[in-house]
Motif scaffolding. Structure first.
Motif, PDB file in Angstrom:
ATOM      1  N   ASP A  74       0.851  -1.186   0.000  1.00 20.36           N
ATOM      2  CA  ASP A  74       0.000   0.000   0.000  1.00 20.36           C
ATOM      3  C   ASP A  74       0.886   1.234   0.000  1.00 20.36           C
ATOM      4  OD1 ASP A  74      -2.366  -1.408   0.040  1.00 20.36           O
ATOM      5  OD2 ASP A  74      -2.414  -1.540   2.225  1.00 20.36           O
ATOM      6  N   MET A  75       0.532   2.197  -0.840  1.00 18.17           N
ATOM      7  CA  MET A  75       1.269   3.439  -0.915  1.00 18.17           C
ATOM      8  C   MET A  75       0.342   4.577  -0.475  1.00 18.17           C
ATOM      9  SD  MET A  75       3.138   3.307  -4.517  1.00 18.17           S
ATOM     10  CE  MET A  75       4.628   2.469  -4.777  1.00 18.17           C
ATOM     11  N   SER A  76       0.870   5.469   0.274  1.00 15.01           N
ATOM     12  CA  SER A  76       0.052   6.608   0.670  1.00 15.01           C
ATOM     13  C   SER A  76       0.149   7.669  -0.411  1.00 15.01           C
ATOM     14  CB  SER A  76       0.548   7.174   1.996  1.00 15.01           C
ATOM     15  OG  SER A  76       1.886   7.611   1.865  1.00 15.01           O
ATOM     16  N   VAL A  77      -0.985   8.295  -0.674  1.00 12.82           N
ATOM     17  CA  VAL A  77      -1.042   9.355  -1.679  1.00 12.82           C
ATOM     18  C   VAL A  77      -0.916  10.686  -0.952  1.00 12.82           C
ATOM     19  CG1 VAL A  77      -2.438  10.389  -3.491  1.00 12.82           C
ATOM     20  CG2 VAL A  77      -2.490   7.920  -3.132  1.00 12.82           C
ATOM     21  N   PRO A  78       0.017  11.500  -1.353  1.00 11.64           N
ATOM     22  CA  PRO A  78       0.190  12.775  -0.654  1.00 11.64           C
ATOM     23  C   PRO A  78      -0.966  13.744  -0.967  1.00 11.64           C
ATOM     24  CG  PRO A  78       1.685  12.637  -2.503  1.00 11.64           C
ATOM     25  CD  PRO A  78       1.003  11.315  -2.396  1.00 11.64           C
ATOM     26  N   ASP A  79      -1.214  14.642  -0.044  1.00 14.17           N
ATOM     27  CA  ASP A  79      -2.234  15.664  -0.238  1.00 14.17           C
ATOM     28  C   ASP A  79      -1.615  16.769  -1.092  1.00 14.17           C
ATOM     29  OD1 ASP A  79      -4.349  17.322  -0.152  1.00 14.17           O
ATOM     30  OD2 ASP A  79      -4.204  17.786   1.988  1.00 14.17           O
TER      31      ASP A  79
END
Length: 179
Positions: A172-177
């Motif tokens: 899982d990769m976090s998507v930056p804001d």
């Protein structure tokens, strides 16, 4: 009188030449070339020799669907009408597959890899998938179940297996804001 004798002699020589032209050119003596495409070179040579033709190997190619030393092409074509003592030029399938350098497929799309394999005379073998985010990109190239590096010699017509990415990852990769 000498001029008349010279003219008569010229006409006589011209007449003799024109009447012997059929004999000189073997006019009317024709042969049909037998079909030898697909036969082994030895059988084709026997058949053509028996029919009165000289056999010349013009070229050799490699076609993996034909047996070694099979005739792939002939010139003149079968059933052509030719004169005696004509040479028949044959293109023969090579006895052994030529060795070619393995192309670099890793990192290319599956479609591009298929095109490159076809250009190099290689066949697409099995495809398997591993999780990765780049869908249908080539992750690995295999020959006989082993990884084969770019530039390694392989026989033309060899079957190359590809390991492709499935487009999904187990990470899982976090998507930056971005606002």
């Amino acid at each position: 009188m000498n001029i008349l004798v010279a003219i008569a002699l010229v006409f006589l020589l011209l007449f003799l030449f024109l009447t012997s032209l059929d004999w000189i050119t073997h006019h009317g003596k024709i042969l049909r070339i037998p079909q030898v495409t697909g036969k082994s070179f030895a059988d084709a040579q026997k058949e053509l020799d028996k029919a009165g033709f000289d056999v010349v190997i013009q070229d050799s190619v490699y076609v993996d669907t034909l047996p070694p030393l099979a005739v792939t092409k002939q010139f003149p074509d079968a059933d052509a009408v030719v004169k005696e003592n004509r040479k028949v030029y044959l293109t023969v399938n090579r006895a052994a597959a030529p060795m070619i350098n393995m192309p670099q497929l890793v990192g290319q799309s599956f479609r591009s890899a298929e095109i490159v394999l076809k250009q190099f005379g290689l066949k697409l073998g099995d495809t398997s998938y591993v999780p990765d985010f780049a869908k249908n990109s080539v992750k690995n190239q295999l020959y006989n179940g082993k990884e084969i590096p770019f530039g390694t010699k392989v026989p033309m017509g060899a079957s190359i297996d590809l390991v492709l990415s499935s487009g999904i990852s187990d990470v899982d990769m976090s998507v930056p804001d971005l606002f």
